[in-house]
Design an enzyme around this catalytic site. Structure first.
Site, PDB file in Angstrom:
ATOM      1  N   SER A  44       0.833  -1.197   0.000  1.00  0.00           N
ATOM      2  CA  SER A  44       0.000   0.000   0.000  1.00  0.00           C
ATOM      3  C   SER A  44       0.875   1.256   0.000  1.00  0.00           C
ATOM      4  CB  SER A  44      -0.961  -0.052   1.183  1.00  0.00           C
ATOM      5  OG  SER A  44      -2.032   0.836   1.000  1.00  0.00           O
ATOM      6  N   ASP A 156      -5.488  -3.823  -2.569  1.00  0.00           N
ATOM      7  CA  ASP A 156      -4.513  -3.475  -1.534  1.00  0.00           C
ATOM      8  C   ASP A 156      -3.853  -4.710  -0.919  1.00  0.00           C
ATOM      9  OD1 ASP A 156      -3.463  -2.671   1.131  1.00  0.00           O
ATOM     10  OD2 ASP A 156      -4.422  -0.764   0.669  1.00  0.00           O
TER      11      ASP A 156
END
Length: 254
Positions: A44, A156
């Site tokens: 991320s 993610d």
């Protein structure tokens, strides 16, 4: 003296959205103390900061990036088919930072971690366009659109691997430092908006499954009281990251 430890280190940079500014402080400390970063893997925002650093973006430019980052610049509401926000503004922001480089062109070997929305498996991206790999790793489920790479929808990486220290070991690092942004933020603080709800739910899930290699050195900046969605605190978070790196690593190398 360095207590016998190498100052050649691999970095595993974890997710944490706005808390990612603390990664910049860690990098600043490592640069000032002449550590050589040999490998980087990120999840991320850790993929965003780590990917930029891996391709030579200086710390001063990363700091400017943190200063310029605002959700109004990074997001655009979309028709909610797969996400609340379209990816175009975030993609453009990432491209302005890292350009059109491919992962194999980075100065430091780099990997971005994402999650397959089809199989649920971890996907480690070590080839292809750098910006797209970072975008996939940052695609918080329900907030940003999943990114299709090699025919697979990715989101993610924090869903499957919040701080990817094991990947850095597998890349060949002889010593690994992991930066965990969320362990100290899991307080009773109530989310203030829909983004905060999504992100705190993800953090609760990932915190319960997060483990580290026994030889990994873990830096946990004290992020309690800081919001994962408030981008205005970047200066304080950079200082906190720097201090956490100093406090952790000087016990080992000095």
């Amino acid at each position: 003296m360095n207590n016998g430890r190498l100052k050649d280190v691999g970095l595993a940079l974890g997710g944490g959205a706005a808390l990612g500014a603390a990664h910049i402080g860690v990098l600043r400390y490592l640069a000032e103390r002449d550590f050589k970063v040999t490998h980087i893997a990120g999840t991320s925002v850790g993929a965003l900061v780590g990917g930029a650093y891996a391709c030579g973006v200086p710390i001063t430019e990363l700091t400017k990036f943190a200063r310029r980052a605002r959700w109004t610049k990074l997001t655009r509401l979309s028709i909610p088919r797969m996400s609340l926000f379209a990816n175009d503004r975030l993609r453009d922001f990432i491209y302005r930072l890292v350009g059109g480089r491919y992962i194999h062109e980075t100065e430091i070997p780099f990997a971005a971690v994402a999650c397959s929305l089809e199989t649920g498996r971890q996907v480690v991206l070590q080839e292809g366009p750098l910006a797209e790999a970072i975008l996939a790793s940052c695609a918080i489920p329900g907030i940003f659109e999943p990114v299709e790479i090699n025919g697979e929808l990715l989101c993610d990486g924090g869903v499957v691997n919040q701080v990817p220290d094991g990947i850095v070991w597998e890349m060949g690092a002889r010593q690994v430092i992991a930066v965990d942004l969320i362990s100290n933020v899991m307080s009773n603080q109530r989310p203030e908006n829909i983004f905060g709800v999504f992100y705190k739910a993800l953090n609760i899930l990932t915190k319960r499954t997060m483990t580290f290699h026994p030889d990994t050195i873990v830096i946990s900046p004290p992020t309690t009281g800081f919001s994962t969605v408030d981008l205005n605190n970047y200066r304080a978070l950079i200082r906190i990251g720097y201090r956490a790196a100093k406090d952790t690593l000087e016990k080992i190398w000095l």
